[in-house]
Scaffold this active site. Structure first.
Site, PDB file in Angstrom:
ATOM      1  CB  THR B 187      -0.862   0.059   1.340  1.00 53.01           C
ATOM      2  OG1 THR B 187      -0.167   0.200   2.632  1.00 53.01           O
ATOM      3  CG2 THR B 187      -1.566  -1.119   1.382  1.00 53.01           C
ATOM      4  CD  GLU B 331      -4.074  -1.811   4.561  1.00 52.73           C
ATOM      5  OE1 GLU B 331      -5.038  -1.709   3.460  1.00 52.73           O
ATOM      6  OE2 GLU B 331      -3.197  -1.223   4.788  1.00 52.73           O
ATOM      7  CE  LYS B 444      -9.200  11.420  15.994  1.00 56.25           C
ATOM      8  NZ  LYS B 444      -8.493  12.058  14.798  1.00 56.25           N
ATOM      9  CD1 TRP B 449     -13.906  12.042  16.956  1.00 55.25           C
ATOM     10  CD2 TRP B 449     -14.399  10.230  15.615  1.00 55.25           C
ATOM     11  NE1 TRP B 449     -13.092  11.097  17.203  1.00 55.25           N
ATOM     12  CE2 TRP B 449     -13.372   9.646  16.624  1.00 55.25           C
ATOM     13  CE3 TRP B 449     -15.016   9.256  14.753  1.00 55.25           C
ATOM     14  CZ2 TRP B 449     -12.690   8.739  16.439  1.00 55.25           C
ATOM     15  CZ3 TRP B 449     -14.449   7.956  14.789  1.00 55.25           C
ATOM     16  CH2 TRP B 449     -13.095   7.918  15.553  1.00 55.25           C
TER      17      TRP B 449
END
Lengths: 551, 551
Positions: B187, B331, B444, B449
Site C-alpha cells: 500500500t 488490507e 476530535k 467527532w
C-alpha cells in the site's frame, strides 16, 4: 513465508451471529397445519439459540464436546438447535426418524448422546426407545404432541420453552478450533452397522459458502427456500447454515410432508426455491395435476438423493419450476455435484442432456474414476469407473467412539485418503458426472465392467417386461457374468432368446455384455425404501433356488 | 473431538486445476488494439502456467518462497503468472506501475524480488529502475514493446514465449500449507514507507468463494467480466481467481484503458459484468454520451476504490448498467462490503439510498466501530466511529522483511488484532456501512467527532463556493476544532457569516460543529491522485501562513 493475514477460524457461531444481526429481519416460517404458519425472525432465532445454549450448559450440564441429539422435523426450534449446539462447542447429532427403532437405539448409544431434543409429535417413537438408551440423561420436548408417553421415563424431561425462558439472549460463543467436530450424522448402509460421519465447523462453513455460490444454489436474501429435505438428512443439504449466511428466508414444513399441505405452502408463502428428493416431487406433481395451485414463484427446484426421472423434470419445466439436479451423500456434506449446464449448451438441444447428468464438481471437490483393477479411468464421458472424491467437506473416516481410532474401511477409503463413493459412472471432459450403477451391483467380467442398471433399463424397455433386475453371479472363465431376472407382464409371450436379441438389436448392448443366464421371477425383491434388493437375488442364485436357463 | 472430514488445504493450485479442466473452454480475451483481440482458453492458460512454473524453477532457479514480481497490465500472461507463481510455492508480487520510480525501487528491494516479469510496453518504466534493484537477477519480457531499453541491463533478460516454449504442460503442484504466503501487494500511504500486505492461499481461496456468492458479485460461467481494475491493484479485486473457480470469461483491457477502446470492448465483446474505479466510469460515460454504443449486455457494474457519485450511478442506471457499490482496501483483499439492497427495500424509494452506502459485510468480515475514546459505537446508522474489521482475508500485520517480526503499528491494528481501517462512518442496524471521513481528517472536538467531509459537502452546496476543505486545528478548550478553507467562485459575494449561517440553516450542521476559523484560499492542494491534500493545509496553518478570520 507466512502471510500477514489474520488467523480467524471458520466457525458456525460466526454464521449465527451474522445471520441474526445483519439478516435479523429474515424469517423462519414453520407450517403448523393451522390457518397461520408460525413466523420467527433470524434475530429471534439467534436470541433463542443463545438461550438454549445457556440452558444446555447451566441446567442440563452439557460440557465440552458432549453430544446433543435432535429427533425433530424441520422447524424453527430445530434451526435453533442447529446453531446453539455446535456454537457452544458441543456436537449436534441429528437422528433419522425413519430408521428402525433398533438402529436408532444403536446410534444413540454409539454416539453416547447425553440429551435428546424431540418434537412432541415424535414422542410415540422416542418413548419405547428410552429404556435402551444408555447415555441419555435428559429429554427436551418441543412443540405439540401428547407428553404422556414420557410419564414413566427414567430420564429427566423438560419443556423446551420453559427451559429456555428467562435465559440471557446472548452467549459468549467460544473461539474453537475450526477442525473441531460440529455435528454428526449416521449413514444406514444396507450391510453392517450404521457409520457416523462427523462434520467440522470448517467443513460446514466452506460447504455453506459453496451452496451460496451463484453456480451452485445461488440464493440471496431476496429468496425464500422451502426446505423439504429433512434436517436429519445430511444437514438438510446445508441449507439451514447457508440461509443464515446470506439471509435467505426459510419455509419449514414441520411434519406436513404430504402433497396437499406442500402445495398449500407453495401457494400461500410463495417460496422461490425448494429442495427435496424425487419421491416428494412425484407426489406434489400428482397433487398439482389433480388440483392446480399458483406455484409461479417457485422458479428453482433442487433435486437430489436419487436421480430425477426425465419425465418428472419435463413436467416441472412445464409448470415453470426449473429442476436442478444435484448429487451427494452423507459422506460429502452433501454437495458433490450440481447440474448447471455449461454456457455453450444453454438454449440448445444439448441443454436437457446436461441437466439429466448428476452435474459438475465445484472447485473444492476433486474427483477421479477408478477401474476394476485400480487403474485411473479417463474423463471421456464413456469409460466407467468408481467415483472417488477428495475435499475439505468430504469424509476421510468414520467415527468409532470417543476412545478409538477413526474407522477407515478399505472399501470406503483409498490408501491415499480419498472417499470411495460406491457409485459407478462416467465423467465428461468438461467434468459432468453421469452415474450408471452402484459399485456393488456392477458386474466385473474379465477385467471389464458391465452396468447392471444399463441392462435393466434396456430390458424394461421391452413391451413384455414389467420389471427386470440384473445381478452378478460367479463365472469360472470371466470371474463374474450377468444374470437376468425378469418379471413378465400378464399374457406376455417373449422368450429369453427374443429378449436377448432385443438387447443386442441396434447395438443397444455390446455383444460381450449380453447375459447367458436367464430366469423369470414373480417380482423383484425390494428394500424397505423400495429399491431393488439385489443381495436377495444373489443369495437365491447361490442357494440354487432360481430356475436358470442358459443360452 | 475431531471431525472425520478430510484435511484438504485451500490452495490456489486447486483453483487453477479446476478452472483449466472443468472450465477449460472458458476464455481470457485480451485487447490488442487491433481488429481481433487475443483469445486464450482456460485450458491453455493452465498449460502455460505449468510451463511458466517449470521455466521459473528450472531455468531461473526460483526455489522455496522466493518472490517473483510482475509489472504488467491486465492480460492473459498476467493471469498465467497469477496462478503459476503461488501454485509452485513462490510468492507473486504485483508492482503498481503508477507509483513513483523511487517507491517502486524501494518496494522491489524490500520484497527482495528475484525475478520481474514485465510487459514490453512498460520497459521504459522498468529499465531506469534496474540499476537500483538489488535482488533482481532476471527480467522476463512479455508482449509488444521496444526491448532496446534493456540492452545494457546487468540482469539476465528473457523472452516470455521463448522461456516457456517446449516446457511440460503439467506440473506436480506441491501440497502447501494453506496459511503460506501466496502473493503480496504494497500500500502506498501518504506518510511513511509503503507497507506490504501478504495474502495466503487460504485468504485468496476464501475470498474467491465470497466473490462468487450470489449475494456478492454472483457471476457464473454464463458471464463475461470486463476486468478494468488492475491486476496490480489488490489482486484485481479477486476476479482472476474467482473467474477460474466458476468459469467466468475474462475480458482484459491490457494497456487500452481509455474511454474509447473500453466502449469498443463492451460493444464488441459483450461483457455482462465490469469492475473499475469511479474515474474510469466517469470517462466511459462521457464517451458513451458523445458517441452512443450498444452496451446492453453490461447489466452489472461493480464500483469500488472510492465512492460513486449519485449522479454517475443514476446515469448508468439509465443506460441499463446497474452499479453495485463495494468497499475494500489492500488490507482487506479487498472485499469488505458490497451494496446489495435488502429484500424489503427492493423496488421502493429506499433502494437507491441503500445502493449509495458502502454496503453490507459478508459473514466472514466482522465489523465494529470505535469512538474517539476507544469506546464501542452502536450500529444505529447515526453514531460515527472508526471502522475496525476482522476476518480470514483481513490483514493482521504488515510484512517486515524475511528475518523480522511482522509490523503491527498501533494506529493500524488494535490490541486484539483487528484492522483499524482509518475510515470513519456509521453502520445501520441491518449492517450497512456508510463512510463519512478518513480517521486522520476527522475533527476530535471535546470527545466527540466532527466529520470534515460532511462540512465540506455542505459548504460546497452553497452556490458561491467552488471548493472547500475542512481540517482539524489545535484548540485549547476543545482539543481540536474545524478550520474551514474555502475557494470562492469568480465574482462570488458571500462572506463567512453568510456561509456559517448557511451551514446552520435547517439543522444541516449541528451548532456545536460549526467552524469558528475561516479562510479563503486560491485552490485546495491536491495529491498526485487528485485527492485533497489536507496535511499541506494543516502545515500552512501551523506555520501561520493562512489569513484566519475568527467568527
Amino acid at each position: 513465508m507466512l502471510s500477514t493475514m489474520q488467523d480467524v477460524p471458520l466457525l458456525i457461531s460466526r454464521i449465527l451471529t451474522h445471520g441474526s444481526t445483519i439478516h435479523g429481519t429474515s424469517q423462519v416460517t414453520t407450517w403448523t397445519g393451522e390457518a397461520e404458519p408460525h413466523r420467527r425472525s433470524f434475530a429471534e432465532v439467534g436470541a433463542r439459540a443463545a438461550q438454549l445454549a445457556h440452558a444446555l450448559r447451566e441446567d442440563l450440564g452439557v460440557v465440552g464436546d458432549e453430544r446433543v441429539a435432535t429427533l425433530m422435523w424441520n422447524n424453527a426450534e430445530h434451526v435453533e438447535a442447529y446453531f446453539a449446539i455446535p456454537s457452544m462447542g458441543a456436537i449436534l447429532h441429528t437422528l433419522n426418524l425413519r430408521l428402525p427403532a433398533e438402529q436408532l437405539a444403536w446410534i444413540v448409544n454409539h454416539a453416547a448422546d447425553r440429551v435428546v431434543i424431540a418434537n412432541g409429535s415424535l414422542l410415540p417413537l422416542l418413548a419405547p426407545l428410552l429404556p435402551h438408551l444408555k447415555t441419555v440423561k435428559h429429554v427436551v420436548v418441543s412443540g405439540p404432541g401428547d407428553r404422556s408417553a414420557l410419564a414413566s421415563a427414567s430420564v429427566q424431561v423438560h419443556e423446551y420453552e420453559e427451559l429456555i425462558a428467562g435465559k440471557p439472549t446472548t452467549y459468549d460463543w467460544p473461539e474453537l478450533d475450526e477442525r473441531q467436530a460440529a455435528s454428526m450424522c449416521y449413514t444406514s448402509g444396507t450391510t453392517g452397522d450404521p457409520k457416523g460421519v462427523v462434520y467440522s465447523h470448517r467443513s460446514v462453513y466452506l460447504h455453506s459458502m459453496q451452496v451460496n455460490m451463484a453456480q451452485s444454489m445461488g440464493l440471496t436474501d431476496q429468496d425464500t427456500s422451502l426446505i423439504v429435505v429433512p434436517q436429519f438428512h445430511v444437514n438438510a443439504w446445508g441449507l439451514p447454515h447457508a440461509t443464515f449466511m446470506t439471509g435467505i428466508n426459510m419455509l419449514m414444513p414441520d411434519r406436513f410432508l404430504q402433497p396437499a399441505p406442500l402445495a398449500e405452502m407453495i401457494e400461500g408463502e410463495r417460496p422461490t426455491h425448494a429442495a427435496a428428493v424425487p419421491t416428494i416431487w412425484q407426489g406434489l406433481l400428482a397433487e398439482l395435476t389433480a388440483k392446480p395451485r399458483d406455484v409461479s414463484t417457485l422458479g428453482q427446484v433442487t433435486i437430489g438423493g436419487s436421480a430425477c426421472p426425465p419425465s418428472l423434470m419435463q413436467a416441472f419445466d412445464k409448470l415453470g419450476m426449473r429442476v436442478c439436479h444435484a448429487w451427494g451423500m452423507t459422506e460429502t456434506s452433501p454437495l458433490g455435484t450440481i447440474a448447471r449446464p455449461p454456457a455453450h449448451a444453454v438454449g440448445t438441444e444439448e441443454e436437457f442432456a446436461y441437466r439429466l447428468t448428476q452435474g459438475r464438481f465445484p472447485t473444492s471437490v476433486e474427483a477421479r474414476l477408478t477401474g476394476p483393477g485400480g487403474e485411473r479411468i479417463p474423463w471421456d464421458g464413456e469409460s466407467a469407473g468408481e467415483l472417488e472424491v477428495r475435499g475439505p467437506w468430504i469424509a476421510g473416516a468414520y467415527y468409532n467412539g470417543p476412545d478409538s481410532e477413526p474407522l477407515c474401511p478399505a472399501d470406503k477409503f483409498s490408501e491415499d485418503g480419498w472417499l470411495k463413493t460406491g457409485d459407478v459412472g462416467t465423467i465428461s471432459p468438461d467434468g459432468f458426472l453421469t452415474l450408471t450403477d452402484r459399485a456393488k451391483d456392477v458386474i466385473k467380467s474379465g477385467g471389464e465392467w458391465i452396468s447392471s442398471v444399463e441392462l435393466e433399463n434396456a430390458l424394461m424397455s421391452h413391451p413384455d417386461v414389467a420389471e427386470a433386475a440384473v445381478v452378478a453371479v460367479p463365472d469360472d472363465k470371466w470371474g463374474e457374468r450377468p444374470l437376468a431376472t425378469v418379471v413378465l407382464k400378464e399374457g406376455a409371450t417373449a422368450d429369453f432368446e427374443t429378449l436377448r436379441a432385443f438387447l443386442a438389436d441396434e447395438g443397444k448392448i455390446a455383444k460381450w455384455q449380453l447375459p447367458e443366464r436367464w430366469t423369470v421371477i414373480p417380482a423383484v425383491p425390494k428394500t424397505s425404501v423400495g429399491k431393488f434388493d439385489k443381495k436377495v437375488l444373489r443369495r437365491q442364485y447361490a442357494e440354487g433356488n432360481l430356475d436358470i436357463t442358459q443360452l
